[in-house]
Structure formats: C-alpha cells, structure tokens
Design a protein around this motif. Sequence first.
Motif, PDB file in Angstrom:
ATOM      1  N   ALA A 174       0.614  -1.200  -0.016  1.00 19.06           N
ATOM      2  CA  ALA A 174      -0.022  -0.056  -0.010  1.00 19.06           C
ATOM      3  C   ALA A 174       0.870   1.201  -0.036  1.00 19.06           C
ATOM      4  O   ALA A 174       0.659   2.124  -0.794  1.00 19.06           O
ATOM      5  CB  ALA A 174      -0.912  -0.039   1.243  1.00 19.06           C
ATOM      6  N   GLU A 175       1.924   1.095   0.709  1.00 15.38           N
ATOM      7  CA  GLU A 175       2.836   2.295   0.833  1.00 15.38           C
ATOM      8  C   GLU A 175       3.640   2.717  -0.435  1.00 15.38           C
ATOM      9  O   GLU A 175       3.882   3.749  -0.760  1.00 15.38           O
ATOM     10  CB  GLU A 175       3.733   2.211   2.286  1.00 15.38           C
ATOM     11  CG  GLU A 175       4.695   3.317   2.282  1.00 15.38           C
ATOM     12  CD  GLU A 175       4.038   4.659   2.634  1.00 15.38           C
ATOM     13  OE1 GLU A 175       2.936   4.611   3.280  1.00 15.38           O
ATOM     14  OE2 GLU A 175       4.807   5.575   2.716  1.00 15.38           O
ATOM     15  N   ASN A 176       3.965   1.612  -0.999  1.00 11.81           N
ATOM     16  CA  ASN A 176       5.137   1.773  -2.050  1.00 11.81           C
ATOM     17  C   ASN A 176       4.598   1.587  -3.380  1.00 11.81           C
ATOM     18  O   ASN A 176       5.393   1.294  -4.367  1.00 11.81           O
ATOM     19  CB  ASN A 176       6.177   0.986  -1.892  1.00 11.81           C
ATOM     20  CG  ASN A 176       6.970   1.387  -0.332  1.00 11.81           C
ATOM     21  OD1 ASN A 176       7.434   2.333  -0.480  1.00 11.81           O
ATOM     22  ND2 ASN A 176       7.002   0.540   0.423  1.00 11.81           N
ATOM     23  N   ASN A 177       3.321   1.620  -3.798  1.00 14.02           N
ATOM     24  CA  ASN A 177       2.786   1.491  -5.174  1.00 14.02           C
ATOM     25  C   ASN A 177       3.332   0.248  -5.777  1.00 14.02           C
ATOM     26  O   ASN A 177       3.379   0.184  -6.971  1.00 14.02           O
ATOM     27  CB  ASN A 177       2.966   2.793  -5.831  1.00 14.02           C
ATOM     28  CG  ASN A 177       2.526   3.940  -5.473  1.00 14.02           C
ATOM     29  OD1 ASN A 177       1.569   4.052  -4.620  1.00 14.02           O
ATOM     30  ND2 ASN A 177       3.083   5.139  -5.748  1.00 14.02           N
ATOM     31  N   VAL A 178       3.220  -0.905  -5.031  1.00 14.70           N
ATOM     32  CA  VAL A 178       3.863  -2.235  -5.621  1.00 14.70           C
ATOM     33  C   VAL A 178       2.273  -2.631  -6.058  1.00 14.70           C
ATOM     34  O   VAL A 178       1.429  -3.037  -5.356  1.00 14.70           O
ATOM     35  CB  VAL A 178       4.269  -3.089  -4.569  1.00 14.70           C
ATOM     36  CG1 VAL A 178       4.611  -4.495  -5.060  1.00 14.70           C
ATOM     37  CG2 VAL A 178       5.549  -2.509  -3.909  1.00 14.70           C
ATOM     38  N   PRO A 179       2.573  -3.251  -7.367  1.00 16.66           N
ATOM     39  CA  PRO A 179       1.457  -3.623  -8.232  1.00 16.66           C
ATOM     40  C   PRO A 179       1.185  -5.058  -7.984  1.00 16.66           C
ATOM     41  O   PRO A 179       2.120  -5.826  -7.585  1.00 16.66           O
ATOM     42  CB  PRO A 179       1.692  -3.550  -9.677  1.00 16.66           C
ATOM     43  CG  PRO A 179       3.261  -3.570  -9.651  1.00 16.66           C
ATOM     44  CD  PRO A 179       3.726  -3.113  -8.445  1.00 16.66           C
ATOM     45  N   THR A 180      -0.038  -5.444  -7.976  1.00 14.93           N
ATOM     46  CA  THR A 180      -0.244  -7.106  -8.011  1.00 14.93           C
ATOM     47  C   THR A 180      -0.292  -7.467  -9.652  1.00 14.93           C
ATOM     48  O   THR A 180      -0.466  -6.633 -10.260  1.00 14.93           O
ATOM     49  CB  THR A 180      -1.580  -7.425  -7.596  1.00 14.93           C
ATOM     50  OG1 THR A 180      -2.563  -6.713  -8.203  1.00 14.93           O
ATOM     51  CG2 THR A 180      -1.736  -7.306  -5.980  1.00 14.93           C
ATOM     52  N   VAL A 181       0.147  -8.880  -9.726  1.00 14.73           N
ATOM     53  CA  VAL A 181       0.378  -9.124 -11.440  1.00 14.73           C
ATOM     54  C   VAL A 181      -0.781 -10.117 -11.679  1.00 14.73           C
ATOM     55  O   VAL A 181      -0.890 -10.393 -12.948  1.00 14.73           O
ATOM     56  CB  VAL A 181       1.508  -9.713 -11.268  1.00 14.73           C
ATOM     57  CG1 VAL A 181       2.814  -8.631 -11.240  1.00 14.73           C
ATOM     58  CG2 VAL A 181       1.934 -11.115 -10.455  1.00 14.73           C
ATOM     59  N   GLY A 182      -1.496 -10.748 -10.938  1.00 15.41           N
ATOM     60  CA  GLY A 182      -2.414 -11.553 -11.108  1.00 15.41           C
ATOM     61  C   GLY A 182      -1.980 -12.998 -11.150  1.00 15.41           C
ATOM     62  O   GLY A 182      -0.954 -13.220 -11.180  1.00 15.41           O
ATOM     63  N   GLU A 183      -2.902 -14.170 -11.382  1.00 11.64           N
ATOM     64  CA  GLU A 183      -2.785 -15.442 -11.001  1.00 11.64           C
ATOM     65  C   GLU A 183      -1.653 -16.004 -11.942  1.00 11.64           C
ATOM     66  O   GLU A 183      -0.692 -16.538 -11.456  1.00 11.64           O
ATOM     67  CB  GLU A 183      -3.810 -16.052 -11.182  1.00 11.64           C
ATOM     68  CG  GLU A 183      -3.798 -17.564 -10.517  1.00 11.64           C
ATOM     69  CD  GLU A 183      -5.334 -18.419 -10.621  1.00 11.64           C
ATOM     70  OE1 GLU A 183      -6.157 -18.098 -11.131  1.00 11.64           O
ATOM     71  OE2 GLU A 183      -5.270 -19.660 -10.410  1.00 11.64           O
ATOM     72  N   GLU A 184      -1.966 -15.686 -13.482  1.00  9.48           N
ATOM     73  CA  GLU A 184      -0.999 -16.431 -14.381  1.00  9.48           C
ATOM     74  C   GLU A 184       0.428 -15.743 -14.003  1.00  9.48           C
ATOM     75  O   GLU A 184       1.127 -16.812 -13.986  1.00  9.48           O
ATOM     76  CB  GLU A 184      -1.370 -16.002 -15.736  1.00  9.48           C
ATOM     77  CG  GLU A 184      -2.769 -16.618 -16.349  1.00  9.48           C
ATOM     78  CD  GLU A 184      -2.537 -18.181 -16.565  1.00  9.48           C
ATOM     79  OE1 GLU A 184      -1.508 -18.595 -17.106  1.00  9.48           O
ATOM     80  OE2 GLU A 184      -3.212 -18.870 -15.848  1.00  9.48           O
ATOM     81  N   ARG A 185       0.899 -14.667 -14.017  1.00 10.92           N
ATOM     82  CA  ARG A 185       2.026 -13.936 -13.735  1.00 10.92           C
ATOM     83  C   ARG A 185       2.636 -14.505 -12.420  1.00 10.92           C
ATOM     84  O   ARG A 185       3.714 -14.689 -12.279  1.00 10.92           O
ATOM     85  CB  ARG A 185       2.020 -12.625 -13.983  1.00 10.92           C
ATOM     86  CG  ARG A 185       1.774 -12.247 -15.459  1.00 10.92           C
ATOM     87  CD  ARG A 185       1.736 -10.864 -15.614  1.00 10.92           C
ATOM     88  NE  ARG A 185       1.253 -10.772 -17.042  1.00 10.92           N
ATOM     89  CZ  ARG A 185       0.906  -9.537 -17.676  1.00 10.92           C
ATOM     90  NH1 ARG A 185       0.910  -8.394 -16.839  1.00 10.92           N
ATOM     91  NH2 ARG A 185       0.695  -9.415 -18.971  1.00 10.92           N
ATOM     92  N   ALA A 186       1.735 -14.530 -11.394  1.00 15.10           N
ATOM     93  CA  ALA A 186       2.410 -14.869  -9.949  1.00 15.10           C
ATOM     94  C   ALA A 186       2.651 -16.476 -10.161  1.00 15.10           C
ATOM     95  O   ALA A 186       3.864 -16.972  -9.492  1.00 15.10           O
ATOM     96  CB  ALA A 186       1.059 -14.833  -8.981  1.00 15.10           C
ATOM     97  N   TYR A 187       2.084 -17.195 -10.943  1.00 18.05           N
ATOM     98  CA  TYR A 187       2.462 -18.868 -11.173  1.00 18.05           C
ATOM     99  C   TYR A 187       3.998 -18.656 -11.718  1.00 18.05           C
ATOM    100  O   TYR A 187       4.645 -19.579 -11.233  1.00 18.05           O
ATOM    101  CB  TYR A 187       1.527 -19.585 -12.090  1.00 18.05           C
ATOM    102  CG  TYR A 187       1.897 -20.792 -12.056  1.00 18.05           C
ATOM    103  CD1 TYR A 187       1.718 -21.883 -11.318  1.00 18.05           C
ATOM    104  CD2 TYR A 187       2.649 -21.255 -13.337  1.00 18.05           C
ATOM    105  CE1 TYR A 187       1.723 -23.240 -11.455  1.00 18.05           C
ATOM    106  CE2 TYR A 187       3.064 -22.495 -13.518  1.00 18.05           C
ATOM    107  CZ  TYR A 187       2.732 -23.464 -12.757  1.00 18.05           C
ATOM    108  OH  TYR A 187       3.010 -24.848 -12.645  1.00 18.05           O
ATOM    109  N   ASP A 188       4.274 -17.662 -12.618  1.00 18.44           N
ATOM    110  CA  ASP A 188       5.521 -17.750 -12.979  1.00 18.44           C
ATOM    111  C   ASP A 188       6.493 -17.067 -12.368  1.00 18.44           C
ATOM    112  O   ASP A 188       7.566 -16.572 -12.904  1.00 18.44           O
ATOM    113  CB  ASP A 188       5.410 -16.837 -14.542  1.00 18.44           C
ATOM    114  CG  ASP A 188       4.375 -17.550 -15.482  1.00 18.44           C
ATOM    115  OD1 ASP A 188       4.381 -18.923 -15.390  1.00 18.44           O
ATOM    116  OD2 ASP A 188       3.925 -16.860 -16.335  1.00 18.44           O
ATOM    117  N   LYS A 189       6.199 -16.706 -11.039  1.00 19.52           N
ATOM    118  CA  LYS A 189       6.838 -16.226 -10.136  1.00 19.52           C
ATOM    119  C   LYS A 189       7.295 -14.697 -10.440  1.00 19.52           C
ATOM    120  O   LYS A 189       8.574 -14.349 -10.485  1.00 19.52           O
ATOM    121  CB  LYS A 189       8.358 -16.739  -9.805  1.00 19.52           C
ATOM    122  CG  LYS A 189       8.295 -18.317  -9.593  1.00 19.52           C
ATOM    123  CD  LYS A 189       8.484 -18.428  -8.203  1.00 19.52           C
ATOM    124  CE  LYS A 189       8.277 -19.929  -7.713  1.00 19.52           C
ATOM    125  NZ  LYS A 189       7.780 -20.383  -6.417  1.00 19.52           N
TER     126      LYS A 189
END
Lengths: 239, 749
Positions: free
Chosen positions: A37-52
């Motif tokens: 929340a503080e550092n504008n870190v994005p989420t990448v979604g399930e597919e990309r999370a699977y690819d680390k």
Amino acid sequence: MTLKSFNDKHDNDYHWAMVIDLDCCDGCGACTIACQAENNVPTVGEERAYDKRTMSWLRIERYFEGEWPNLRVVFLPMLCQQCDKAPCEPVCPVFATYHNPEGLNVMVYNRCIGTRFCGNNCPFGVRKFNWFKNRWEEPLEQQLNPDISVREKGVMEKCTFCMQRIRRGKDHAKDEGREVRDGEIIPACAQTCPTKAITFGNIRDSKSKVAELAKSKRRHHLLEEHGLETHVIYLKGGE
Amino acid sequence: MDRRTFMKLGGAVAAAGMTGACGQAAQKIIPYAIPPNDGVNPVEGWFYSTTCRMCDAGCGIMVRTVEGRAKKVEGNPDHPINRGGVCARGQAAVQQYYHPERLKTALKRTGAKGNNSFTPIPIDEALNLLAERMKTARGKGSFVIASDANDVTSAIAWKILGVLGSTDFAVPALNGREKHVRSMAFAKGLGTLPYYDISQLGFLLLLGADILESGFSPVHYAGAYGEMRRGNPVRRGRMVYVGRRMSMTAASADRFIAANPGSLGFLSMGLSHEVFRIAGDNGLLKKIPVSLKEKWKSALGDYTPQMVMEKTAVPAKVITGLARELLEQMPSQAIPGDDVVCHSNGVDSLNAAAFLNALLKQIARDGNLLKKPDLPEEDISFYLRMKGFIGVPEASHDYAVFRKILRQSAKGQTALGMIIDANPVHTAPRSLKTAEALAKTGFLACFSSFLNDTTRFADVVIPAAHFLESWSAQIGDYPVGLPVLSTIQPVVKPAVGVIQTGDALIQAASKAGIKLDVKNQEEVVKSLVKRFRPEMYSIPRKLDANGVWEYCLRNGGWWPEPDKSKLSPRYVPPVQMPAVEKIKIANPKYAGGKDYGFNLHLYKTVNMGYGEAVNLPWLLEMPEPMTTLSWDSWVEINPKTAVKLGIDNGDVLKIESPFGSVEAPAFIYPGIAPNTVAMPFGWGHESFGRHASGRGANPMALLGDFPAENSDEPAWRAVKVKIGKTGKKRKMVREGNPEGEYEAEVFQL
C-alpha cells in the motif's frame, strides 16, 4: 573513487538499520500488504504469479523442520538487507543501483536499463523486475501514494526502507534545526506490525533502540559468512 | 461547525502523534495560487482517526488522506484493541474502498431470483420500494441478517425491526461465539465473550486456539503475544499448542503437541486433575476449604493421565509435564479455541478449560505466586450498558435465531428481509438451504457495497457506503479489560451514488410512516457519545458537547487509561470457581460412518477469514503464511498419506462428506495429521465480482446439520470425509516449496 572507498565513508550522521525479532514475528503478513500500500507495489494476477513474477518487496518465508507431529516452524520476513558490501551494486553497468551515504542500496529508476544483473547477484531474491506494464484500473489509481513514483516496465525495484518517510522525517528535523529523533521515522512494515517485531532507526546513534537491540546475544545476520554487512538484523527466536 | 472542520482537527492531532509536528512545514514551502478552504495539505496529507470494519474486532486506525483521497491505513497507537497494529486485511481497506466493482447505484431485480439480473434505479426509488414493504410488513414477519450487532447501523435496524413487530436479528458466523458466551455464563455468570490477558503470562497453553489468526481479535492478541515474548526483559513467556494442525499460531508456539480431534475437553480435565494433585502434594491448596477440595477430587477423579491419554493420544508423561509447567511458570493460562468449541462436546469442553483456568488463578493468588499484583476481574458493566444502548441482544449471535429465520422464510412466512453487509448464502453451511429460503422471502433488501452470492436473491440492492466514508460507532465487541467506544468518521468525501446503510434505513422508515427520533446515522453516534459523556472521566470536564464530540473523533473514540492500575476502585473479588461436578465430557460424535476415513479440519486463514474480502487482489496475491499458496484454495494432506494414496501437489481431489462434495487441488503439507485433511474457509464464491467468483472451493458444501449438544451452531469440525482423485491437475501459485526452503537458501533452523 572505487566503490569500496565510497562504502567505507563514515562521515554521515545516519546509518539506517532494522531489527526484526523472530521471537515475536508470528508470520501474519500484515507487513507485506502495508508495504504494497505504501510503495505502489502492483499485483500481477494469477498467471504471472504462477511464473514467479510477483512484485512484493517484502515476503514472509517459513521453514519447516521435522515430521508430524514433531515439527518446528520458523518465520522470516525477507526484504532487501541493505548490505554495506552489496553484491548487487558493483555489477550494475549504469550505476542505477548505488550505495548512498546513509547506508542504503538505492535504485535510481531513471538510470535502470533492465540488465537484471543486480537481481541475479542478490542472494536473497528480493530484487523485483518489472516484466510488464503495470495497470491500475480506475479508480484504484487514486490510492497510489503520491510520495513515490510508479515504476515503468523494464525497471528493477526493491525495498527502500521507505525512503519517502526517511526523507520526510529528515526534512522536518532540518526545518526545526535538529537531528532526527529516534522512533520518528517508521517504515510501513514496522508501523503496522501487530506484534511489534520490527524496529527501525539510526544504528550510528548509540542510544537508539536499534543500536540497543543490536547488542542482543540473539543477533544474527543472514549469510553472515559472506561478509555482506547487512543492515537488517534478525534476533533469533526460541529460548 | 461543518464536517471538514472536525476532520481537520482529527488530522492535525493524529499526525502530530505520529511523526512529531508535521503539516506546517510543507505548507510553508508550497504556496497555493488559490488557497484551499477545506484543509487540503498536498504533501503530508491528514490523518483521520476512525475504526476498521474489515472484521468485527474494531481496531482503531488512522487513515492518511492526501488531496481528499484515502491513501494508507495506519494503526492508532493509543487504541486499546490494536495498540497501533493493523493486519493485512485492515491494510487492504483502501483497496476495497477504491475497488472498481463497487456498487454506485441502487438496483432493482428484473428477472427471477438468483439470476443476477438487475436494472439500475435511483436510490430514492429503491427506498420507496423498501418503504412500501415496511408499511405492509408489520406483524407479518420480518428479519435482519447483519455482519455485526455492536455498531450504530445495527442499532437503527434493530429499532425498525422492533416497530415491525419482530426480534429476528441474526448475526450468523461459525466461530463458536454462542458456546463461548454460554461457557462464560457457566464459569463466571457473565453473558459475554471471554477475554484472556496474555501479555504478562509466564506460560500459555493453547488448546487448538488460533488466537493470532482467527480468534475474536487477532491483532489484539498478536500485540499481547509480542509483549509476552519480549515485553519483559528478564522473562520470556512460553507457549505450547495442542491441536490437529500446524496453524500459524501453532507455528509461533515453542512446542506443538498433537491430540485426537474432539479430545481437548478430556485434556483440560486431565490437566486439572494433575494440577490439583501436584498442588495438593506441595501444600498449595491449604486455603481452600476441605469440603470443596473433596468435591473437586471426586469430580476430577476419573480423568487420570492414563484415561486422558487413551482419549487424546497425548502421552501421560506429557500431560503431567504440562501440569507441572502450568504450576511452575505462573501466571499461566489455557485458552480454548476452535478445536475445543467446534466438536459435538464443545460446551462441556469449554467449561472444563474454564475450570482449569480458575484453578490456576486460585492457586496463583493463594500462593502469592504472581510477581505482579493480580488484575481485577473484568469490569463489564459499562460495556453492557453501552451495548444496551445499541439494543441488539447477544442472542442475535445464536445460530437458533438464524435457523428460525430460514425456517420461516422457507415456508413463505416472511414479508420483509433486510441483509446488512452480510453474505449468509456463502458463509452458512449449504445444508441449511439459505439460498432457497431467501428466494422465498416476500421482499429482500440487501445493503451491500458489492454484488455477492446473497444479493442475487435480493429484490432491491442498496449501494452501501464504505466505512471510510461513513459515520458510525462500534462498541468493542468484547471488553479488552476496558470498555471501548470506537467512533467511525468519513475520511474522504462520500462518493456519489452510495448511501450509508443507517441513513437509508431511517429514510425508508420515515417514508413508511415509522417515527424514529433520529434523523441520520451521525446523530445516533452523537447521542451515544452524549449519553455516556458523564462516565468518560478522562475527557476534561470543561469541554462542552461539541468539545467532547471533537475529542472522540480526534482520538477515534473513548476508552479509559490503558494502565489498569489506574482503574478505581481497586477491588479484587475472589476467583469464581465453576461447578466442576457438572462437567461431564462426552466422547465426540461425527457425521459420516466407516466409509469416511478422514477428519475434516476447516479453518480461517489470516488473510481471507470467511471470504468477505476475497475480491481484493492484494489479499488474493498475498501468500497464505503456512502454505505460501495464493490465488486459489486447496486441501491439505499429510506427506505420508499422499504417498500412500499416490497423490501429488496440484492433483484435484474430490472431497465428499455425507452432506455434499467439493473439488480442490491437493497440497502436501507436513503440518496436518495423517488421518485428517484441512481446507480454508472463504473461497468458492458463486458470484462476487470477477476476482472472486468461481475461485476455489467453498467447504460449506461439506457441512451438515449436525448440532452439538446444548448448541444450535453446527459442530463444524465433527465431519468426516472421503477423498478421491479426479484425474485432473491444477497449477498452484506457490511462493515457497512445501518443504520450506525458498528460491534462496539463506536461513537454517
């Protein structure tokens, strides 16, 4: 000027360090979301999370030992260790990552050309590369912290010890003509920690809480044998 | 004085509390071409004190807003519930507020119920429809299902429900609350949730109690846990966990002991037996009357370590050892949790734990074994009076009320139903047929920020304002040794197209000719503060009504000094000893016969809970601490069992109970007993936006109507299941590998 001599400069009043008490850490992961929340870190979604390809600057590692029912588990919040002898720094061809006078490994996003050499050299796996263009669907962009930038595709990023909060704290101190007080600057992870396991401060100030805690017999650094001079100090759990 | 002025005050003080004196400096540097009139501070932002409503615990938070936008949630360091801490879910409140799928208009059903076909209508029109129904619903059956019974919104709903001639207000949750309250009534004569002050303990025994992740206030207990461990420089509190699964809380314990399911009541009695015996041998029971001792002796006589070992599979030596530790490392305490409550013998097992605690306290006090003076018993009278102001009785948490509502609705005997910020279709066992009952309700109004499983059955959906843009107040759900009144104020200008639930209810009621003595939700909060003003002794006397109101908003509410020694008068009543002779622990019963070979262990994870916030990408992508899995649900299986059955990570298994079945990918997990499979709650929404719909499996399908004795809440860990491979395989998003190491080997145990 060699990198080494630059690192060894000790003419600054501040050297930021963090102490994490593993005896208190319960692994709840509040720090990871606070950081996001503080550092504008994005989420990448399930597919990309699977690819680390997740972007979190801070993660909770947990280690299992033994077999049911004789199990032991240890949690370890893992973030950039802000090494004084950082393996990531000398390999950057464009000095996008360098050591600042306050002991931080700093990323200059505008210089980064995305060779990812630094990420390859980091033994902790805490450097995150922006493989994709990040999108914030409306109106989620309204939550973005205006204090820091949103990183572009092709840029490496990592924990900054909440640089923007350090900056703000120092500005206030300067305006009032004084040194930064101990406990005045708190990174997002330390501020949210429900068990108060994380302490942050100026280790060069011998009266600061981090300096005090760093004297503990439970103190250890990660990969100490490599001589990285990390500035995240862990206090061992257990009796 | 307008709202902005309050907020500015709130901001200035809160910000000063956080980082010294901030605010002014930046204003000096950045001049405005047109000076703002509402206190906009472009660099620092303002901090507004309010209360987190991501769960019912009611942590005090301060929200940083910059240029009128909520940016970040921080804990309120002065709030006695969370003392500055915030959990992952609380941090995600800002993402929920700015969620693209939030409802920004009222909806009216167009197709059949359950079809999710709605047409947008103005809020006023929706309230007219609701008002029409309120007019005719008097005496014809109406109900409210809410997610909380302790806040101002529920107070308004309760009042309207009363006018409609009904008391059917339900707050259904599978958290064992009703059993905890019953046990407290048995042990101490109090009709509230128990509170355990663990911060000063020398030894803490957790009986399947996941206090750090799924208790009634995880952040509060986490703070106290940190203090117990390292708050005292010379002594570190020790923690032992007994249970079925290596949970996050169990992982923090110094020692993990495996016990049979449903056997922790026997263990509590066995420990009482041993504590009583050892204490007697060492002359620690001299002050207790002989007649009482005789009574205890005969009541505990059967529960010898040998007998308890047979029931629990905990070795007799370990039981005696635990009893010794409880006595040697005073002050000590046992906390009973879900593993105690959610079996068929739950209430008696809770009572057994209560007796053990009372016995320990008595011995500690008589023997002067407490290093610090003992704390006074909980003073809950103020808390109860504040709850009385809200009006909703504690019985609303009883599952019996929820069952009654469903029964009547299914028969078509209900004219009007109102669902406030709850999703019972998802969170109640499928076998209760919640969806079918709601479909037969005469008129169903849902007050919700999102379309979810339950709104599918609504006749009208009213877009509820988020708590970050609402006025409200909450009475701390259980007294943390102190009465707590937490205020909620808008930290941003309310969005267009939403309405605070309380305001919507009041407006609809007034259209229906129901006279309430309040105009809006804000006024109810004000009257609550005004009503209890005389007792808020720490607020300076000289402050007038406005001053008190500002004081509360600035601080996030009111509570006495956290230092308990300042509570007066300092009266320490004798320990109330529960009537141990009435406690008889029955063998646990299970749904599912011989064909069902595995115990089903359902649990709440720290990030998902019951799935209220499963539509937030931050929480979806956060690895669950123990499994490090994200983006999907799973079923945990012991490595040895997996080898025996030829199951690999990601193999989709069919889990079948006598009541239903679900499919979920297997996750080989060393921290689960070999004859048990574990699944997290919260997943498997049928309709909850694009992130959550159809994601994971909802284990509620596996639960049946198997009530425990003395309780209407289903015994949700007393279900047996069988598992089988489906032949399908699924990718699992996993941060670490199951044996524990990560991509980098940096740490050795």
